[in-house]
Design a protein around this motif. Structure first.
Motif, PDB file in Angstrom:
ATOM      1  N   ALA A   6    -120.433 -78.983 -34.453  1.00  0.00           N
ATOM      2  CA  ALA A   6    -121.564 -79.840 -34.762  1.00  0.00           C
ATOM      3  C   ALA A   6    -122.591 -79.849 -33.655  1.00  0.00           C
ATOM      4  O   ALA A   6    -123.779 -79.830 -33.894  1.00  0.00           O
ATOM      5  N   ALA A   7    -122.110 -79.881 -32.405  1.00  0.00           N
ATOM      6  CA  ALA A   7    -123.048 -79.988 -31.301  1.00  0.00           C
ATOM      7  C   ALA A   7    -123.938 -78.783 -31.145  1.00  0.00           C
ATOM      8  O   ALA A   7    -125.130 -78.895 -30.999  1.00  0.00           O
ATOM      9  N   PRO A   8    -123.414 -77.529 -31.231  1.00  0.00           N
ATOM     10  CA  PRO A   8    -124.280 -76.401 -31.016  1.00  0.00           C
ATOM     11  C   PRO A   8    -125.261 -76.143 -32.149  1.00  0.00           C
ATOM     12  O   PRO A   8    -126.169 -75.357 -32.008  1.00  0.00           O
ATOM     13  N   ALA A 397    -118.096 -84.358 -24.904  1.00  0.00           N
ATOM     14  CA  ALA A 397    -117.682 -83.164 -25.647  1.00  0.00           C
ATOM     15  C   ALA A 397    -117.573 -83.447 -27.137  1.00  0.00           C
ATOM     16  O   ALA A 397    -117.051 -84.485 -27.553  1.00  0.00           O
ATOM     17  N   GLY A 398    -118.104 -82.549 -27.940  1.00  0.00           N
ATOM     18  CA  GLY A 398    -117.943 -82.649 -29.382  1.00  0.00           C
ATOM     19  C   GLY A 398    -118.887 -83.608 -30.070  1.00  0.00           C
ATOM     20  O   GLY A 398    -118.841 -83.723 -31.293  1.00  0.00           O
ATOM     21  N   VAL A 399    -119.759 -84.312 -29.326  1.00  0.00           N
ATOM     22  CA  VAL A 399    -120.683 -85.229 -29.993  1.00  0.00           C
ATOM     23  C   VAL A 399    -121.874 -84.444 -30.535  1.00  0.00           C
ATOM     24  O   VAL A 399    -122.241 -83.397 -30.010  1.00  0.00           O
ATOM     25  N   GLN A 400    -122.459 -84.947 -31.607  1.00  0.00           N
ATOM     26  CA  GLN A 400    -123.645 -84.316 -32.146  1.00  0.00           C
ATOM     27  C   GLN A 400    -124.813 -84.534 -31.196  1.00  0.00           C
ATOM     28  O   GLN A 400    -124.847 -85.510 -30.447  1.00  0.00           O
ATOM     29  N   PRO A 401    -125.796 -83.629 -31.213  1.00  0.00           N
ATOM     30  CA  PRO A 401    -126.922 -83.772 -30.281  1.00  0.00           C
ATOM     31  C   PRO A 401    -127.601 -85.127 -30.372  1.00  0.00           C
ATOM     32  O   PRO A 401    -128.045 -85.665 -29.361  1.00  0.00           O
ATOM     33  N   PRO A 489    -116.832 -74.660 -28.718  1.00  0.00           N
ATOM     34  CA  PRO A 489    -117.894 -74.697 -29.720  1.00  0.00           C
ATOM     35  C   PRO A 489    -118.129 -73.313 -30.314  1.00  0.00           C
ATOM     36  O   PRO A 489    -118.111 -72.308 -29.608  1.00  0.00           O
ATOM     37  N   THR A 490    -118.329 -73.264 -31.612  1.00  0.00           N
ATOM     38  CA  THR A 490    -118.636 -72.016 -32.303  1.00  0.00           C
ATOM     39  C   THR A 490    -119.916 -72.195 -33.093  1.00  0.00           C
ATOM     40  O   THR A 490    -120.258 -73.310 -33.497  1.00  0.00           O
ATOM     41  N   PRO A 491    -120.655 -71.128 -33.347  1.00  0.00           N
ATOM     42  CA  PRO A 491    -121.897 -71.264 -34.105  1.00  0.00           C
ATOM     43  C   PRO A 491    -121.640 -71.876 -35.467  1.00  0.00           C
ATOM     44  O   PRO A 491    -120.653 -71.585 -36.135  1.00  0.00           O
ATOM     45  N   ALA A 492    -122.520 -72.753 -35.863  1.00  0.00           N
ATOM     46  CA  ALA A 492    -122.385 -73.414 -37.145  1.00  0.00           C
ATOM     47  C   ALA A 492    -123.631 -73.177 -37.962  1.00  0.00           C
ATOM     48  O   ALA A 492    -124.719 -73.039 -37.443  1.00  0.00           O
ATOM     49  N   HIS A 493    -123.486 -73.167 -39.262  1.00  0.00           N
ATOM     50  CA  HIS A 493    -124.621 -72.929 -40.138  1.00  0.00           C
ATOM     51  C   HIS A 493    -125.076 -74.202 -40.827  1.00  0.00           C
ATOM     52  O   HIS A 493    -126.074 -74.207 -41.516  1.00  0.00           O
ATOM     53  N   ALA A 494    -124.293 -75.260 -40.663  1.00  0.00           N
ATOM     54  CA  ALA A 494    -124.693 -76.528 -41.271  1.00  0.00           C
ATOM     55  C   ALA A 494    -125.793 -77.144 -40.460  1.00  0.00           C
ATOM     56  O   ALA A 494    -125.855 -77.013 -39.257  1.00  0.00           O
ATOM     57  N   PRO A 495    -126.712 -77.831 -41.090  1.00  0.00           N
ATOM     58  CA  PRO A 495    -127.774 -78.482 -40.344  1.00  0.00           C
ATOM     59  C   PRO A 495    -127.243 -79.584 -39.457  1.00  0.00           C
ATOM     60  O   PRO A 495    -126.207 -80.155 -39.709  1.00  0.00           O
TER      61      PRO A 495
END
Length: 508
Positions: A6-8, A397-401, A489-495
């Protein structure tokens, strides 16, 4: 893995993931936060000189410290969410500029009221600066290896800032005068302000609304906690102004938690605290903030009152701990955290701090520095470094921007609350132990030697309590924190605006 991704998701849009100036930005962030860390202790050494120059009483002197703590502690959560709403760069620049102006006012103070006002303003702008620093760091670095190195540098500064304050405060007070303990902030602030303007890019705002009922409940509750604990340190736990304020603050904070479950745009989304690792990190800095005062306050008292060290000599006496803290934080964040995760670092760091405090209980009225103080300081330094290296990065860690600012503020709140608890609790313990020793051993007017022995007994009692605090912290962190490294963290495609509960659910 949803939480880790989610963060990235929003990182490319922020423009900071590939910023070639990110290491310079890190330097600016560290300089800015060092200003806050220094100010927690640098002014303490200037208080006797300031009191003499401005002519205020011993009772009033406590308010020079309390005014800063009250505004800082009560506004942290509000300012953390504010950084998410108006932008971290913007709040960073406001915080740096305001802190510099408040420091200049304090340095030029010609009355007690002017100095107290300046200290309260410093605390308010520090509350803006602290969470924006950590949030900027968390969102500027996205590569796991680079982020580990960045957090190592920042952790070293965060953990060693108060110790540097003792050195700087002692040097400035001895060589110049007390006013320079405030004027020195202008140098750091100027560098941070120019660096922020030139290097930092504006980050996207989340577009949510401020939770004003939550702000009032949280700020009122935190104000009550800090005021009540400060009042206990200055007066007594039994006075109505102490226990009444603490009870009222507890009611406000309980109401705040209830409100956060119902608010449309909660000030502190509970998903941030309910994650085991993040909750464990916040509890960790609270324990460390409490126990650290055994060294930052009472060991310094012992050096000056019992061993006769000057302010600058006692400050430099802490230097080995500062060096070990920075080394431990750098190695812990860059080398150990990616492989082991936060649990082994925090738990072992707590154990090391407990051992160091237990060692300090062996001091006497004329103990040698090399034989009785150096060893515990080295061990405690490594322990603090390992703890901060893991706790600060785990707390965000792991929080959304869009939650980075409030998550950072939660970590800072834990540290600030721990400091308030440590000051009140340990002062009470030391005073009680000293009084009891004199009652048992000095039936008539106590001699100078008996007063020294009573003081040392008070210090050693505090060190035993700090040993217990760190030991309990080691057990709690071992039970609460998860095994293994943090999710990569891995690339995500969700907004980035996906359901905020997804990240919390993935970490549950």
């Amino acid at each position: 893995m949803a939480a880790g991704s989610a963060a990235p998701a929003a990182a490319p849009a922020s423009g900071t993931a590939e910023d070639p100036r990110r290491w310079l930005i890190l330097a600016v962030i560290c300089i800015a936060y060092l200003t806050v860390g220094l100010d927690m202790t640098v002014v303490n050494l200037a208080l006797p000189s300031a009191q003499k120059a401005l002519g205020f009483s011993d009772t009033d002197r406590q308010w020079i410290v309390t005014a800063y703590a009250l505004s800082f502690g009560s506004l942290l959560l509000f300012c953390g969410r504010l950084s998410d709403l108006i932008g971290r760069k913007q709040l960073f620049l406001i915080g740096v500029s305001g802190f510099a102006v408040a420091s200049a006012i304090g340095g030029a103070a010609n009355s007690f009221g002017m100095l107290v006002t300046a200290r309260a303003l410093q605390g308010a702008f520090a509350a803006m600066l602290s969470p924006s620093c950590l949030a900027l760091l968390a969102t500027t670095f996205t590569d796991p290896k680079e982020k580990a190195k960045a957090f190592g540098a920042y952790s070293g500064v965060a953990a060693a800032g108060s110790g540097f304050g003792l050195i700087v405060g002692g040097a400035l007070t001895s060589a110049l005068n007390w006013r320079w303990c405030l004027y020195v902030n202008l140098v750091f602030a100027a560098v941070a302000l120019v660096g922020g303007l030139v290097l930092m890019k504006s980050q996207p705002k989340i577009g949510a609304r401020m939770d004003f009922p939550g702000v009032l409940l949280a700020s009122g509750g935190m104000f009550g906690v800090v005021y009540g604990l400060s009042n206990a340190a200055d007066k007594s736990w039994h006075t109505p102004s102490t226990w009444g304020t603490l009870v009222a603050s507890g009611v406000l904070l309980a109401a705040f938690v209830v409100w956060q479950t119902r608010a449309a745009n909660p000030l502190l989304p509970l998903r941030i605290l309910l994650d085991r690792n993040r909750g464990g990190a916040i509890l960790t800095v609270l324990f460390v903030g409490t126990g650290m005062f055994g060294i930052m306050l009472f060991l310094v008292y012992y050096m000056q009152d019992s061993l006769g060290y000057s302010a600058i000599k006692s400050g430099f006496g802490i230097l080995p701990m500062i060096v070990c803290t920075m080394v431990g934080a750098g190695v812990g964040a860059a080398k150990l955290m990616p492989k082991l995760g936060p649990k082994p670092l925090i738990s072992s760091g707590m154990v090391l701090c407990a051992l160091a405090m237990a060692w300090l209980t062996r001091i006497g009225t004329n103990s040698g520095y090399a034989s009785h103080l150096l060893g515990p300081l080295l061990i405690a330094g490594v322990g603090f470094g390992l703890i901060y290296a893991a706790a600060l990065s785990t707390g965000t860690a792991g929080v959304q921007p869009q939650d980075a600012g409030i998550a950072s503020a939660s970590v800072n709140t834990g540290q600030q609350l721990g400091g308030a608890i440590g000051t009140a609790l340990l002062n009470t313990i030391a005073a009680t132990a000293t009084t009891n020793w004199l009652s048992d051993h000095a039936h008539d007017k106590p001699s100078a030697q008996q007063l020294q022995l009573a003081s040392v007994h008070g210090y050693t009692t505090v060190f035993w309590w700090c040993t217990a605090i760190f030991a309990v912290g080691a057990v709690i962190s071992a039970l609460l924190l998860r095994n293994g490294p943090l999710p990569t963290p891995t690339p995500a495609h969700a907004p980035a605006g996906d359901a905020p509960g997804q990240a919390a659910a993935a970490h549950s």
